[in-house]
Design a protein around this motif. Structure first.
Motif, PDB file in Angstrom:
ATOM      1  N   LEU A   1       0.875  -1.290  -0.024  1.00 37.72           N
ATOM      2  CA  LEU A   1       0.000  -0.133   0.090  1.00 37.72           C
ATOM      3  C   LEU A   1       1.033   1.307   0.177  1.00 37.72           C
ATOM      4  CD1 LEU A   1      -2.790  -0.944   2.571  1.00 37.72           C
ATOM      5  CD2 LEU A   1      -3.084  -0.837   0.047  1.00 37.72           C
ATOM      6  N   ARG A   2       2.083   0.989  -0.014  1.00 41.99           N
ATOM      7  CA  ARG A   2       2.827   2.276   0.058  1.00 41.99           C
ATOM      8  C   ARG A   2       2.897   3.204  -0.889  1.00 41.99           C
ATOM      9  NH1 ARG A   2       8.518  -0.246   3.046  1.00 41.99           N
ATOM     10  NH2 ARG A   2       7.275  -0.689   4.945  1.00 41.99           N
ATOM     11  N   LYS A   3       2.375   2.850  -2.329  1.00 38.95           N
ATOM     12  CA  LYS A   3       2.279   3.663  -3.527  1.00 38.95           C
ATOM     13  C   LYS A   3       0.898   3.969  -3.538  1.00 38.95           C
ATOM     14  CE  LYS A   3       5.800   1.714  -6.370  1.00 38.95           C
ATOM     15  NZ  LYS A   3       6.542   1.100  -7.729  1.00 38.95           N
ATOM     16  N   THR A   4      -0.215   3.628  -2.490  1.00 28.95           N
ATOM     17  CA  THR A   4      -1.400   4.222  -2.527  1.00 28.95           C
ATOM     18  C   THR A   4      -1.804   5.598  -1.586  1.00 28.95           C
ATOM     19  OG1 THR A   4      -2.180   2.484  -0.917  1.00 28.95           O
ATOM     20  CG2 THR A   4      -1.995   2.196  -3.226  1.00 28.95           C
ATOM     21  N   PHE A   5      -0.794   5.948  -0.995  1.00 30.84           N
ATOM     22  CA  PHE A   5      -0.799   7.284  -0.261  1.00 30.84           C
ATOM     23  C   PHE A   5       0.160   8.281  -0.691  1.00 30.84           C
ATOM     24  CE2 PHE A   5      -2.988   4.039   2.498  1.00 30.84           C
ATOM     25  CZ  PHE A   5      -4.203   4.798   2.844  1.00 30.84           C
TER      26      PHE A   5
END
Length: 297
Positions: free
Chosen positions: A232-236
């Protein structure tokens, strides 16, 4: 004396009723940094229900459908509410109430001015399309916030395979992700991409309610957990996606997974916000910006 007159004039103006249709000013709080998306033209609607502004929509009078709806996310609770569909009186009469109203139950008839100005339930009846929420009730916790989403100024014609398939899965993913990892306020904008000029499609071929070729959605969460899983690090702080509403569309924007057994052709492609804005710019022919400064504080 002049200062006193200026003060009295300001007070008088501040007490004037603000329009719910034609101006986003009363509901700017649903936008990140009080900043509505730029690059799209339409009629602003501050969606008013039970005397409170619940969310906002940019509406197309010609298409009788919204370009987008914008709202702040809150963790949902309870089952899907059951209620009557609603309409916007000020689209039919600028002097009418700014609060959304239930469509009358048969045998009562809908006023012709309402029929002329916006979609009505009969447009969707036997059309082979569902009423697809742009602002879904499942992204809200308060009862009246959820009820307010059931207005036809917040829905577009959406195929069942999309609405109950990959698009529903996307809404659930956003729900779970923001609930678990967004520690501040989350802003969501969900909209549509029309067919190209000259290839428009309409419900029942009646040239009343336009059908979108794609759906899109993006969220902005400027304050989030520092313990994000790797996936999820690329989704915030932002995340975006485009979903197919036409299984026969080309695969240039959203490729098709032909190995699936269900809802083939209604795929959803996740992507960075910049990619979404590039696709919107290409389709609309204008620079579309969803969140101010890419949701950067």
């Amino acid at each position: 004396m002049k200062n006193l007159l200026r003060f009295l004039a300001f007070c008088a103006l501040s007490q004037l009723p603000q329009a719910d249709v034609g101006d986003f000013s009363p509901c700017l709080n649903v936008f990140y940094q009080l900043w509505p998306p730029k690059g799209l033209n339409g009629t602003p609607i501050c969606q008013n229900y039970d005397n409170n502004y619940r969310f906002a929509s940019l509406y197309s009078r010609e298409r009788r459908a919204p370009w987008f709806s914008a709202y702040t996310f809150s963790t949902p609770s309870g089952k899907r509410p059951r209620c009557l569909w609603k309409y916007e009186p000020q689209l039919a009469n600028s002097k009418a109430s700014g609060e959304m109203v239930d469509f009358p139950m048969p045998p009562k008839k809908v006023d012709q001015n309402v029929i002329d100005s916006q979609a009505v339930p009969e447009d969707y009846t036997n059309s082979s399309y569902t009423r697809g929420h742009l602002n879904p009730n499942m992204h809200h916790s308060a009862k009246y916030d959820r009820l307010a989403t059931f207005t036809l100024t917040n829905v577009v014609p959406q195929k069942q395979g999309s609405n109950d398939g990959p698009w529903a899965a996307l809404e659930m993913l956003i729900n779970k992700t923001l609930d678990q990892y967004c520690v501040g306020k989350a802003y969501v904008v969900t909209g549509i991409m029309p067919y190209r000029v000259g290839a428009e499609r309409w419900l029942k071929d009646e040239h009343r309610v336009a059908i979108p070729e794609y759906m899109w959605s993006a969220y902005c969460c400027p304050k989030y957990s520092q313990n994000l899983p790797e996936s999820l690090r690329k989704t915030f702080p932002t995340f975006a996606a485009i979903g197919r509403n036409d299984p026969n569309s080309t695969e240039e924007i959203v490729p098709v997974d032909w190995t699936k057994k269900r809802n083939v052709g209604y795929d959803v492609r996740r992507m960075p916000l910049t990619d979404l804005e590039a696709y919107l710019r290409e389709r609309y022919g204008s620079n579309v910006t969803v969140f101010n400064q890419q949701c950067s504080e």
